[in-house]
Design a protein around this motif. Sequence first.
Motif, PDB file in Angstrom:
ATOM      1  N   PHE A 191      27.697  37.291  16.394  1.00 26.49           N
ATOM      2  CA  PHE A 191      29.452  36.784  16.559  1.00 26.49           C
ATOM      3  C   PHE A 191      29.572  38.210  16.913  1.00 26.49           C
ATOM      4  CE2 PHE A 191      29.333  34.579  12.461  1.00 26.49           C
ATOM      5  CZ  PHE A 191      29.478  33.509  13.167  1.00 26.49           C
ATOM      6  N   VAL A 192      30.623  38.538  17.662  1.00 26.56           N
ATOM      7  CA  VAL A 192      31.747  39.982  18.534  1.00 26.56           C
ATOM      8  C   VAL A 192      32.853  39.364  18.751  1.00 26.56           C
ATOM      9  CG1 VAL A 192      30.737  38.929  20.821  1.00 26.56           C
ATOM     10  CG2 VAL A 192      30.854  41.399  20.785  1.00 26.56           C
ATOM     11  N   GLY A 193      33.332  40.854  18.944  1.00 27.82           N
ATOM     12  CA  GLY A 193      35.042  40.788  18.335  1.00 27.82           C
ATOM     13  C   GLY A 193      35.253  41.596  19.771  1.00 27.82           C
ATOM     14  N   LEU A 194      35.557  40.936  21.290  1.00 23.39           N
ATOM     15  CA  LEU A 194      36.714  41.230  22.460  1.00 23.39           C
ATOM     16  C   LEU A 194      37.636  41.758  22.692  1.00 23.39           C
ATOM     17  CD1 LEU A 194      33.584  39.769  24.582  1.00 23.39           C
ATOM     18  CD2 LEU A 194      33.295  41.671  24.103  1.00 23.39           C
ATOM     19  N   ALA A 195      37.862  42.752  22.832  1.00 22.30           N
ATOM     20  CA  ALA A 195      39.948  42.954  22.667  1.00 22.30           C
ATOM     21  C   ALA A 195      39.010  43.696  24.470  1.00 22.30           C
ATOM     22  CB  ALA A 195      40.229  44.163  22.081  1.00 22.30           C
ATOM     23  N   PHE A 196      40.784  42.651  24.936  1.00 20.29           N
ATOM     24  CA  PHE A 196      41.010  42.747  26.024  1.00 20.29           C
ATOM     25  C   PHE A 196      41.953  43.791  26.608  1.00 20.29           C
ATOM     26  CE2 PHE A 196      40.852  37.891  26.323  1.00 20.29           C
ATOM     27  CZ  PHE A 196      39.738  37.819  26.713  1.00 20.29           C
ATOM     28  N   PHE A 197      41.386  44.664  27.650  1.00 26.65           N
ATOM     29  CA  PHE A 197      42.484  46.095  28.020  1.00 26.65           C
ATOM     30  C   PHE A 197      43.288  45.184  29.252  1.00 26.65           C
ATOM     31  CE2 PHE A 197      38.399  48.364  27.130  1.00 26.65           C
ATOM     32  CZ  PHE A 197      39.088  49.218  26.465  1.00 26.65           C
ATOM     33  N   GLU A 198      44.232  45.866  29.192  1.00 24.96           N
ATOM     34  CA  GLU A 198      45.663  45.793  30.622  1.00 24.96           C
ATOM     35  C   GLU A 198      44.390  46.562  31.561  1.00 24.96           C
ATOM     36  OE1 GLU A 198      48.421  43.445  29.862  1.00 24.96           O
ATOM     37  OE2 GLU A 198      48.256  43.545  27.802  1.00 24.96           O
ATOM     38  N   SER A 199      44.265  45.858  32.555  1.00 22.92           N
ATOM     39  CA  SER A 199      43.842  46.029  33.640  1.00 22.92           C
ATOM     40  C   SER A 199      44.050  45.922  35.005  1.00 22.92           C
ATOM     41  CB  SER A 199      42.593  46.266  33.146  1.00 22.92           C
ATOM     42  OG  SER A 199      41.872  47.613  34.867  1.00 22.92           O
ATOM     43  N   ASP A 200      44.306  47.036  35.997  1.00 23.18           N
ATOM     44  CA  ASP A 200      44.956  46.339  37.147  1.00 23.18           C
ATOM     45  C   ASP A 200      43.356  46.221  37.669  1.00 23.18           C
ATOM     46  OD1 ASP A 200      46.843  48.029  37.589  1.00 23.18           O
ATOM     47  OD2 ASP A 200      46.403  49.093  38.310  1.00 23.18           O
ATOM     48  N   ASP A 201      43.330  44.356  38.404  1.00 26.04           N
ATOM     49  CA  ASP A 201      42.071  44.011  39.440  1.00 26.04           C
ATOM     50  C   ASP A 201      41.990  43.714  38.514  1.00 26.04           C
ATOM     51  OD1 ASP A 201      43.220  45.498  42.106  1.00 26.04           O
ATOM     52  OD2 ASP A 201      41.328  46.834  41.733  1.00 26.04           O
ATOM     53  N   THR A 202      42.883  43.103  37.618  1.00 27.18           N
ATOM     54  CA  THR A 202      41.838  41.469  36.817  1.00 27.18           C
ATOM     55  C   THR A 202      42.896  40.259  36.534  1.00 27.18           C
ATOM     56  OG1 THR A 202      42.985  42.695  34.279  1.00 27.18           O
ATOM     57  CG2 THR A 202      40.875  43.332  35.318  1.00 27.18           C
ATOM     58  N   ASP A 203      42.516  39.688  35.846  1.00 27.47           N
ATOM     59  CA  ASP A 203      43.231  38.436  35.088  1.00 27.47           C
ATOM     60  C   ASP A 203      43.952  38.645  33.970  1.00 27.47           C
ATOM     61  OD1 ASP A 203      42.695  36.977  38.187  1.00 27.47           O
ATOM     62  OD2 ASP A 203      41.032  36.344  37.298  1.00 27.47           O
ATOM     63  N   ILE A 204      44.564  39.767  33.013  1.00 26.97           N
ATOM     64  CA  ILE A 204      44.566  39.486  32.521  1.00 26.97           C
ATOM     65  C   ILE A 204      46.397  39.581  32.032  1.00 26.97           C
ATOM     66  CG2 ILE A 204      45.941  42.478  32.165  1.00 26.97           C
ATOM     67  CD1 ILE A 204      44.082  40.510  29.363  1.00 26.97           C
TER      68      ILE A 204
END
Length: 120
Positions: A93-106
């Motif tokens: 099991f893995v927990g991934l946290a997103f970054f507020e990053s330019d050039d992504t679809d956040i």
Amino acid sequence: MAIFNRQEPRLDRNETIYIEVHTAYPASPDNTRLVICNTLDLSANGIRALIDEKLPVNAIYQLCVELHETTERLYLVAQVKWIADAEEGQGFFVGLAFFESDDTDIERWKTYIAAELDKG
């Protein structure tokens, strides 16, 4: 197993993720490969997934989430926050946290999650 920190609403969803992983040989033309896994749940700021191989905690990866319902692909950057053995040795099991990053679809990701949560 890790303690899952539930600070925001989550959706139980099985979506496909492609994680771009680099090998130890950066000069090699084939130094990038994709690890394919499935989500267990989604939130505006992260994903919990089941993966076949162990990833280092704090590592940062580019990834693509393929939404089955719409076949849309969203490109994001995420950090491994925790990893734990799955039951009966069936991966991790893995927990991934997103970054507020330019050039992504956040922003599109957050809009998608908000719309799905509104559906109830």
